[in-house]
Structure formats: structure tokens, C-alpha cells
Motif scaffolding. Sequence first.
Motif, mmCIF file in Angstrom:
data_model
loop_
_atom_site.group_PDB
_atom_site.id
_atom_site.type_symbol
_atom_site.label_atom_id
_atom_site.label_comp_id
_atom_site.label_asym_id
_atom_site.label_seq_id
_atom_site.Cartn_x
_atom_site.Cartn_y
_atom_site.Cartn_z
ATOM 1 N N VAL A 77 -13.709 33.340 6.171
ATOM 2 C CA VAL A 77 -12.897 32.144 6.414
ATOM 3 C C VAL A 77 -11.558 32.588 7.004
ATOM 4 O O VAL A 77 -10.862 33.443 6.450
ATOM 5 N N ALA A 78 -11.230 32.015 8.182
ATOM 6 C CA ALA A 78 -9.996 32.399 8.887
ATOM 7 C C ALA A 78 -8.926 31.314 8.776
ATOM 8 O O ALA A 78 -7.738 31.597 8.953
ATOM 9 N N ALA A 79 -9.331 30.075 8.509
ATOM 10 C CA ALA A 79 -8.374 28.971 8.336
ATOM 11 C C ALA A 79 -9.086 27.845 7.611
ATOM 12 O O ALA A 79 -10.323 27.746 7.656
ATOM 13 N N ALA A 88 -11.071 29.885 0.412
ATOM 14 C CA ALA A 88 -9.728 30.319 0.813
ATOM 15 C C ALA A 88 -9.863 31.300 1.977
ATOM 16 O O ALA A 88 -10.948 31.877 2.185
ATOM 17 N N VAL A 89 -8.778 31.480 2.706
ATOM 18 C CA VAL A 89 -8.785 32.432 3.829
ATOM 19 C C VAL A 89 -9.220 33.801 3.311
ATOM 20 O O VAL A 89 -8.764 34.260 2.262
ATOM 21 N N GLY A 90 -10.154 34.430 4.027
ATOM 22 C CA GLY A 90 -10.645 35.762 3.646
ATOM 23 C C GLY A 90 -11.967 35.734 2.912
ATOM 24 O O GLY A 90 -12.653 36.758 2.828
ATOM 25 N N ASP A 91 -12.380 34.565 2.375
ATOM 26 C CA ASP A 91 -13.658 34.498 1.645
ATOM 27 C C ASP A 91 -14.834 34.799 2.584
ATOM 28 O O ASP A 91 -14.854 34.345 3.741
ATOM 29 N N ALA A 92 -15.816 35.540 2.070
ATOM 30 C CA ALA A 92 -17.042 35.801 2.841
ATOM 31 C C ALA A 92 -18.029 34.670 2.578
ATOM 32 O O ALA A 92 -18.350 34.379 1.425
ATOM 33 N N PRO A 117 -20.764 31.005 -0.768
ATOM 34 C CA PRO A 117 -20.186 32.351 -0.833
ATOM 35 C C PRO A 117 -21.285 33.383 -0.589
ATOM 36 O O PRO A 117 -22.384 33.251 -1.109
ATOM 37 N N LYS A 118 -20.997 34.396 0.223
ATOM 38 C CA LYS A 118 -22.017 35.422 0.518
ATOM 39 C C LYS A 118 -22.186 36.326 -0.704
ATOM 40 O O LYS A 118 -21.198 36.888 -1.181
ATOM 41 N N PRO A 119 -23.431 36.464 -1.233
ATOM 42 C CA PRO A 119 -23.622 37.402 -2.347
ATOM 43 C C PRO A 119 -23.192 38.812 -1.932
ATOM 44 O O PRO A 119 -23.471 39.247 -0.807
ATOM 45 N N ALA A 120 -22.526 39.536 -2.854
ATOM 46 C CA ALA A 120 -21.992 40.860 -2.516
ATOM 47 C C ALA A 120 -23.103 41.824 -2.114
ATOM 48 O O ALA A 120 -22.897 42.725 -1.302
#
Length: 318
Positions: A77-79, A88-92, A117-120
Motif C-alpha cells: 500500500v502506497a497511499a 496502512a501505507v507499507g502493508d503487503a 493482507p498477504k500471508p508472510a
Amino acid sequence: MRAVVYERYGTPGELELRDVPVPVPGPGEVLVEVVAASVNLSDWEGLRGDPAYARMGGLFRPGRGRRILGTDVAGRVAAVGPGATRFAVGDAVFGDIMPRYGAFAEFVAAPEAVLAPKPAGLSFAEASALPQAAAIASYAVGLAEPGERMLLNGAGGGSGSLAIQLAAAKGVHLTAVDNADKLDFMRELGADEVIDYRRDDFTRHGPFDVVVDMVARRSIFAYRRALARGGRCVVVGGTTRAVLRMLTVGPLLGAVSGARLGVLIVHQGPAAFLPVAEQVARGEVTVVVDSTYPLDAVPEAIARHGEGRALGKIVIVP
Ligand SMILES: NC(=O)c1ccc[n+]([C@@H]2O[C@H](COP(=O)([O-])OP(=O)(O)OC[C@H]3O[C@@H](n4cnc5c(N)ncnc54)[C@H](OP(=O)(O)O)[C@@H]3O)[C@@H](O)[C@H]2O)c1
């Protein structure tokens, strides 16, 4: 930003790498910096404008939102747009942004509701290969009970390669149909029997409790012939003619012959693809990535998919 744009339906030669404005996320949307985006049959169909339903949104030229292909995306996420609260910004994140397109680019705006959310445990490439195919595969295998005989036509593609594994894990007896180069691949994934569609007519096999066709081209009578009494047959995609026949005449023929025939409508979204993504992250299901291509090689990537040379998913890595 760089994006792969096309203005007319046609061959991969219509695709051109251009500088275009970065999209602005609207209400309830986020801007995703694309790390990986996978190629689906719908991209090939959207490029060619064939079948006719691939022209929804633009009859003679792709509609505004469709000038950049790509619906399966994984990135950061960039914006965050107005009213968007889940990320939030930075979330995968990853997801299928159909019916909107635009993922074959450095950035894409997407409704936050279609993202998860992308699983780790998943790489971005693996995550991008999943949303559309995993949703279709789970819907398809959800039609069969353990021990039933199921036939899957077009089983060597993105959705099929996941569906074979889900069927094997569920104890469904699966006959997988695709071209000769994919028969070993489908056996390795867990198909019980395989058929080469160029040499053999699957509707002469069976009877099957469930028939799912990813690329329908046959008459409803041919599908009915392949079904056991009380059997179910659905088409997922295919020629306009085959899909329309299944929508209109399928339920009637089913009613008089003790079977169910129709079109599988897949409700895309995290609820549909996350369970399979979690199985992949736990190592229970494999997502097969055939190859990765940079943004400037999208024409070659789409041609490889459209010409049927891929074993597994093709991923674009901007
Ligand atoms: N119903 C819905 O809600 C929904 C939503 C999204 C997408 N879709 C549709 O779902 C389908 C899913 O496809 P996918 O992403 O898994 O596509 P894919 O990766 O392109 O796989 C399709 C497979 O079918 C094979 N094939 C082509 N012609 C065939 C034939 N005549 N007989 C048997 N197999 C044949 C292809 O092999 P070769 O070409 O190499 O021979 C390929 O392996 C598409 O039709 C798409 O349009 C439906």
C-alpha cells in the motif's frame, strides 16, 4: 509511472510500455505499488476482445479503465484514499481487482474490500498468482463430494492446477482434461486420470457426478451425455455461444433429464481465495509459477499464456 497500455483489441503487438499518471485512490480505495501481477485467461480475452463478453465496457476499443490489463495483484500500500481504513501505507496486500483492470503497471488503485493482507509465508509472485484462480478452483471443487467422480476440462491452466490439488485432498476422483504437453503435469498435481482434448472427446467418457468446464465449447447435449443421473455440470468460461446456451437452455434440459446444468458465477474476494492462500502458505497446496517477466516484456508474457505454452501461472514483476 510506467504501464503497459493498449488502445485497440488485437494481438500482443498492440501492447505498449508508456508513461502515464499515477492513479489517485478514490473513496474506500488504496493505491498499491505493484510488486507482482499474474496473467489470467481474462487478460488474453480482454486484449483480443474475444469472446464478445470480454468487450464489456468498450465495444470497439477497450473502455477507459481497461486500457491497462492485469487484475490479479500483490504489492504494498502506497497511499490510502478517503474513508479507507483497513490498510496502512507499507502493508503487503494481494487480491483480484476484476472487473477493474490496471495491474500491469507500477501502481494501481483498488477498492480495499477486494484486498487481503498477504500471508508472510507467500512470496509476492505466489500471492499474485492466487486470487482469481484460487476462487475459481474452490468454487469448482466445492461442487463435488468425497468419493464422487469429477471431470475438469481445461485443468492444466491456472485455476485447474489448483483445483486438481484441492480435489485430490478432498478425496474426489478427478479426470483432468488438457493438451498433451500438460498431461504429466496434471498427474503430478494429483489427477487420477488424464485426457488429451486434441485426441479424445471427454463427453464420451464417464458418467461423471460433476463436470466443470473452464473453456466451454460443447453443446449442452454433449455435457448431458457425460453426466451421471443427478449429476451437475457448470461452465466457468468459454465461447459466448457455449456460455449463453448453458445459461438459457441448460436449466431446462437439466429439469427434464434429472441433472443440473448452468454457469458457475464466482464471487471474487478475500473470502473466496484466502483459504487456499493459507493452504499454500502452510505447504499443503503448491502454486506453480511458470515464469516471471518484467513490465516491458508483458507482450511476450501474454503471448506465452495465450498460445498455451505456460505450465502454471505467468507473473509480471514491474
Ligand atoms: N465464472 C466466473 O465468475 C469467472 C471469473 C473469472 C474468470 N472466469 C473464466 O474462468 C476460466 C478460468 O481459466 P484459467 O484462468 O484457469 O485459464 P488458463 O490458465 O488459460 O487455463 C485454461 C486451460 O484450458 C486449456 N484449453 C484451451 N482450450 C481447451 C479445450 N478446447 N479443451 C480443453 N482444454 C483447453 C488451456 O490449454 P492450452 O490453451 O494450452 O491448450 C489451459 O491449460 C476462464 O475461461 C475465464 O474466462 C470465470
